[in-house]
Scaffold this active site. Structure first.
Site, mmCIF file in Angstrom:
data_model
loop_
_atom_site.group_PDB
_atom_site.id
_atom_site.type_symbol
_atom_site.label_atom_id
_atom_site.label_comp_id
_atom_site.label_asym_id
_atom_site.label_seq_id
_atom_site.Cartn_x
_atom_site.Cartn_y
_atom_site.Cartn_z
ATOM 1 N N GLY A 160 -4.074 62.709 -32.250
ATOM 2 C CA GLY A 160 -4.116 61.286 -31.878
ATOM 3 C C GLY A 160 -4.327 61.148 -30.387
ATOM 4 O O GLY A 160 -5.051 61.919 -29.741
ATOM 5 N N ILE A 162 -2.284 61.687 -27.779
ATOM 6 C CA ILE A 162 -1.873 62.803 -26.913
ATOM 7 C C ILE A 162 -2.584 64.096 -27.336
ATOM 8 O O ILE A 162 -3.135 64.818 -26.498
ATOM 9 C CB ILE A 162 -0.331 62.978 -26.940
ATOM 10 C CG1 ILE A 162 0.336 61.738 -26.338
ATOM 11 C CG2 ILE A 162 0.089 64.242 -26.183
ATOM 12 C CD1 ILE A 162 1.829 61.618 -26.586
ATOM 13 N N THR A 241 5.955 68.721 -28.000
ATOM 14 C CA THR A 241 6.338 67.570 -27.158
ATOM 15 C C THR A 241 6.448 66.326 -28.023
ATOM 16 O O THR A 241 6.517 65.207 -27.500
ATOM 17 C CB THR A 241 5.311 67.288 -26.035
ATOM 18 O OG1 THR A 241 4.068 66.936 -26.632
ATOM 19 C CG2 THR A 241 5.135 68.459 -25.095
ATOM 20 N N ARG A 243 8.460 65.448 -31.567
ATOM 21 C CA ARG A 243 9.864 65.197 -31.889
ATOM 22 C C ARG A 243 10.466 66.501 -32.387
ATOM 23 O O ARG A 243 9.834 67.223 -33.172
ATOM 24 C CB ARG A 243 10.014 64.125 -32.983
ATOM 25 C CG ARG A 243 9.786 62.708 -32.521
ATOM 26 C CD ARG A 243 10.908 62.214 -31.572
ATOM 27 N NE ARG A 243 10.699 60.845 -31.123
ATOM 28 C CZ ARG A 243 10.069 60.491 -29.999
ATOM 29 N NH1 ARG A 243 9.599 61.413 -29.186
ATOM 30 N NH2 ARG A 243 9.943 59.217 -29.666
ATOM 31 N N GLU A 272 18.632 66.274 -30.183
ATOM 32 C CA GLU A 272 18.799 66.068 -28.737
ATOM 33 C C GLU A 272 19.605 64.799 -28.446
ATOM 34 O O GLU A 272 19.603 63.884 -29.285
ATOM 35 C CB GLU A 272 17.424 66.023 -28.054
ATOM 36 C CG GLU A 272 16.580 64.807 -28.450
ATOM 37 C CD GLU A 272 15.216 64.774 -27.763
ATOM 38 O OE1 GLU A 272 14.404 65.665 -27.998
ATOM 39 O OE2 GLU A 272 14.987 63.808 -27.011
ATOM 40 N N HIS A 291 13.105 66.220 -22.597
ATOM 41 C CA HIS A 291 12.321 65.054 -23.037
ATOM 42 C C HIS A 291 11.799 64.267 -21.826
ATOM 43 O O HIS A 291 12.105 63.090 -21.654
ATOM 44 C CB HIS A 291 13.168 64.156 -23.952
ATOM 45 C CG HIS A 291 12.322 63.315 -24.863
ATOM 46 N ND1 HIS A 291 12.665 63.047 -26.157
ATOM 47 C CD2 HIS A 291 11.139 62.673 -24.670
ATOM 48 C CE1 HIS A 291 11.741 62.287 -26.718
ATOM 49 N NE2 HIS A 291 10.798 62.045 -25.826
ATOM 50 N N ILE A 292 11.012 64.965 -21.028
ATOM 51 C CA ILE A 292 10.481 64.354 -19.796
ATOM 52 C C ILE A 292 8.969 64.169 -19.880
ATOM 53 O O ILE A 292 8.300 63.994 -18.856
ATOM 54 C CB ILE A 292 10.815 65.218 -18.552
ATOM 55 C CG1 ILE A 292 10.361 66.675 -18.774
ATOM 56 C CG2 ILE A 292 12.296 65.146 -18.229
ATOM 57 C CD1 ILE A 292 9.996 67.404 -17.502
ATOM 58 N N GLY A 293 8.441 64.228 -21.119
ATOM 59 C CA GLY A 293 6.987 64.185 -21.297
ATOM 60 C C GLY A 293 6.295 63.066 -20.537
ATOM 61 O O GLY A 293 5.245 63.278 -19.929
HETATM 62 P P1 NAD Z 1 -0.667 58.933 -32.162
HETATM 63 O O1 NAD Z 1 -0.193 58.064 -33.254
HETATM 64 O O2 NAD Z 1 -1.787 58.463 -31.296
HETATM 65 O O3 NAD Z 1 -1.127 60.352 -32.755
HETATM 66 C C1 NAD Z 1 -0.445 61.010 -33.758
HETATM 67 C C2 NAD Z 1 -1.480 61.705 -34.637
HETATM 68 O O4 NAD Z 1 -0.776 62.442 -35.641
HETATM 69 C C3 NAD Z 1 -2.412 60.722 -35.368
HETATM 70 O O5 NAD Z 1 -3.759 61.052 -35.119
HETATM 71 C C4 NAD Z 1 -2.059 60.913 -36.837
HETATM 72 O O6 NAD Z 1 -3.198 60.813 -37.665
HETATM 73 C C5 NAD Z 1 -1.508 62.324 -36.840
HETATM 74 N N1 NAD Z 1 -0.648 62.598 -37.983
HETATM 75 C C6 NAD Z 1 0.254 61.773 -38.575
HETATM 76 N N2 NAD Z 1 0.857 62.410 -39.591
HETATM 77 C C7 NAD Z 1 0.317 63.659 -39.646
HETATM 78 C C8 NAD Z 1 0.533 64.782 -40.474
HETATM 79 N N3 NAD Z 1 1.421 64.748 -41.465
HETATM 80 N N4 NAD Z 1 -0.169 65.899 -40.221
HETATM 81 C C9 NAD Z 1 -1.067 65.958 -39.207
HETATM 82 N N5 NAD Z 1 -1.336 64.896 -38.395
HETATM 83 C C10 NAD Z 1 -0.635 63.782 -38.607
HETATM 84 O O7 NAD Z 1 0.609 59.279 -31.306
HETATM 85 P P2 NAD Z 1 0.651 59.897 -29.824
HETATM 86 O O8 NAD Z 1 0.645 58.810 -28.835
HETATM 87 O O9 NAD Z 1 -0.344 60.978 -29.712
HETATM 88 O O10 NAD Z 1 2.125 60.508 -29.817
HETATM 89 C C11 NAD Z 1 2.496 61.505 -30.728
HETATM 90 C C12 NAD Z 1 3.990 61.627 -30.744
HETATM 91 O O11 NAD Z 1 4.412 62.185 -29.508
HETATM 92 C C13 NAD Z 1 4.738 60.287 -30.807
HETATM 93 O O12 NAD Z 1 4.877 59.827 -32.128
HETATM 94 C C14 NAD Z 1 6.062 60.602 -30.174
HETATM 95 O O13 NAD Z 1 6.972 61.003 -31.157
HETATM 96 C C15 NAD Z 1 5.740 61.790 -29.277
HETATM 97 N N6 NAD Z 1 5.875 61.442 -27.858
HETATM 98 C C16 NAD Z 1 6.677 62.213 -27.081
HETATM 99 C C17 NAD Z 1 6.809 61.939 -25.745
HETATM 100 C C18 NAD Z 1 7.651 62.797 -24.843
HETATM 101 O O14 NAD Z 1 8.149 62.304 -23.848
HETATM 102 N N7 NAD Z 1 7.832 64.069 -25.155
HETATM 103 C C19 NAD Z 1 6.129 60.831 -25.181
HETATM 104 C C20 NAD Z 1 5.303 60.089 -26.000
HETATM 105 C C21 NAD Z 1 5.180 60.392 -27.335
#
Ligand code: NAD
Length: 349
Positions: A160, A162, A241, A243, A272, A291-293
């Site tokens: 997606g 990220i 990064t 969950r 966490e 969790h500082i992403g």
């Molecule tokens: P996003 O929704 O843009 O991308 C997630 C991707 O995962 C999508 O393309 C979706 O099709 C895919 N997906 C969903 N279920 C799936 C599965 N079962 N198998 C394979 N692919 C699957 O989200 P994003 O903005 O890229 O963020 C991703 C995750 O990162 C967030 O949901 C959040 O939990 C986490 N995040 C963490 C931090 C951090 O500080 N570490 C910051 C932001 C987001």
């Protein structure tokens, strides 16, 4: 005195480096920073947040259906982040509460860059090397041996917002071959960020580095467990990064013990925040960040701007359209009195 009250819950980073945004919010509402137990739920959580019209929510606690049923003043809950897995969206909608979050692009670069940093920290043993030097053991550098990322296969799970940026960095910056597993992405979109779509088994079998970027849902909970580790290449590096709950921690621990996984870089850990006794911290080839992403100056400002904008819009009677996770609440009826038309607005300057 302001009519509205905002609770910023369990977030130390909301508005960090951007006092002007907090000041702006204070022109519209009283703003309190609160800490509540990460396990607080339902009616008790509702009691703790009694009297607040807006909540800025961190990754803890969980806002479940009972919470929304018992907290009757809440108009909007704004996630200070992207993942909304700790908010029961359906219950919020039923109760007329709007749920907002930070648009993905605000955190994209920050999280993607940390994911790559964690991989490199593990592969090149940066943290261990630093400890050696600090301990006066420079002469032991001969035991610090990593591998080149160039030419290796990197498996991106979840392509997606990220994951697609991570794919771009590895393919364009490192000349790595990027494989991606994401059933919801088209091959041409994958190709645009330098990735080739494959099934999960192929990704697990062929990747030298596996980097996880899926949201936490019922289908991704423990999606990487014993069975998946057994299919991986010996010595694979794991980065997460997304969950913590996407990986079965016990299975990861076993895979680290056996050497199947040669190292792990984690910005998120199941359950966490974790303490210093956590079993994963016993491995010298595991690097954990708290969790500082999204914690870059740019990332945090973008996040605070989004939350502040969403709250001020609601106070002005406007729907916070582009931040809404549950737009259907606008049809069903919100607790907030929205008088202005729905539509996209530019973010505040
Ligand atoms: P996003 O929704 O843009 O991308 C997630 C991707 O995962 C999508 O393309 C979706 O099709 C895919 N997906 C969903 N279920 C799936 C599965 N079962 N198998 C394979 N692919 C699957 O989200 P994003 O903005 O890229 O963020 C991703 C995750 O990162 C967030 O949901 C959040 O939990 C986490 N995040 C963490 C931090 C951090 O500080 N570490 C910051 C932001 C987001």
């Amino acid at each position: 005195m302001n009519k509205y009250r905002v609770a910023v819950v369990n977030s130390k980073s909301f508005g960090a480096g951007s006092p002007d945004l907090i000041e702006k919010l204070r022109q519209y509402a009283e703003v309190d920073f609160l800490d509540v137990g990460k396990a607080l739920r339902g009616r008790q959580l509702a009691e703790a947040l009694r009297g607040y019209h807006f909540v800025v929510a961190s990754v803890t606690p969980t806002y479940d259906a009972e919470f929304f049923k018992h907290q009757r003043e809440l108009l909007l809950i704004a996630r200070h982040g992207i993942g909304v897995d700790n908010i029961c969206i359906e219950a919020a909608t039923v109760e007329g509460v709007m749920v907002a979050r930070v648009p993905g692009f605000k955190e994209r670069d920050a999280v993607a860059e940390l994911a790559v940093a964690l991989a490199l920290a593990v592969i090149r043993k940066v943290s261990l090397s630093h400890q050696l030097v600090k301990a006066g053991k420079w002469s032991e550098r001969g035991r610090i041996i990593g591998f080149n990322v160039a030419g290796k296969k990197v498996g991106v799970i979840g392509l997606g917002n990220i994951g697609s940026r991570v794919a771009e960095i590895y393919s364009r910056g490192f000349n790595a071959q990027v494989l991606a597993y994401d059933p919801y992405v088209k091959p041409e979109d994958a190709a645009r960020c330098g990735a080739r779509l494959v099934d999960l088994d192929t990704l697990l079998r062929e990747s030298d580095i596996i980097t996880i970027h899926v949201p936490l849902t019922e289908s991704t909970y423990h999606m990487i467990g014993e069975r998946e580790f057994s299919k991986m290449k010996d010595g694979v590096v794991i980065v997460n990064t997304a969950r913590g709950e996407v990986i079965d921690t016990q299975a990861l621990t076993k895979a680290l013990e056996s050497g199947k996984v040669s190292g792990a870089g984690l910005d998120v850990v199941e359950g966490e925040p974790i303490g210093s006794e956590h079993p994963l911290l016993a491995f010298e080839n595991v690097v954990i960040t708290p969790h500082i992403g999204a914690n870059t100056r740019e990332g945090l400002r973008g996040m605070a701007e989004s939350n502040v904008d969403a709250i001020i819009r609601v106070i002005r009677g406007e729907p916070p359209s582009e931040y809404l996770v549950n737009p259907e609440v606008l049809e069903r009826g919100t607790r907030a009195k929205l008088t202005a038309p729905s539509g996209k607005h530019p973010p505040p300057g």
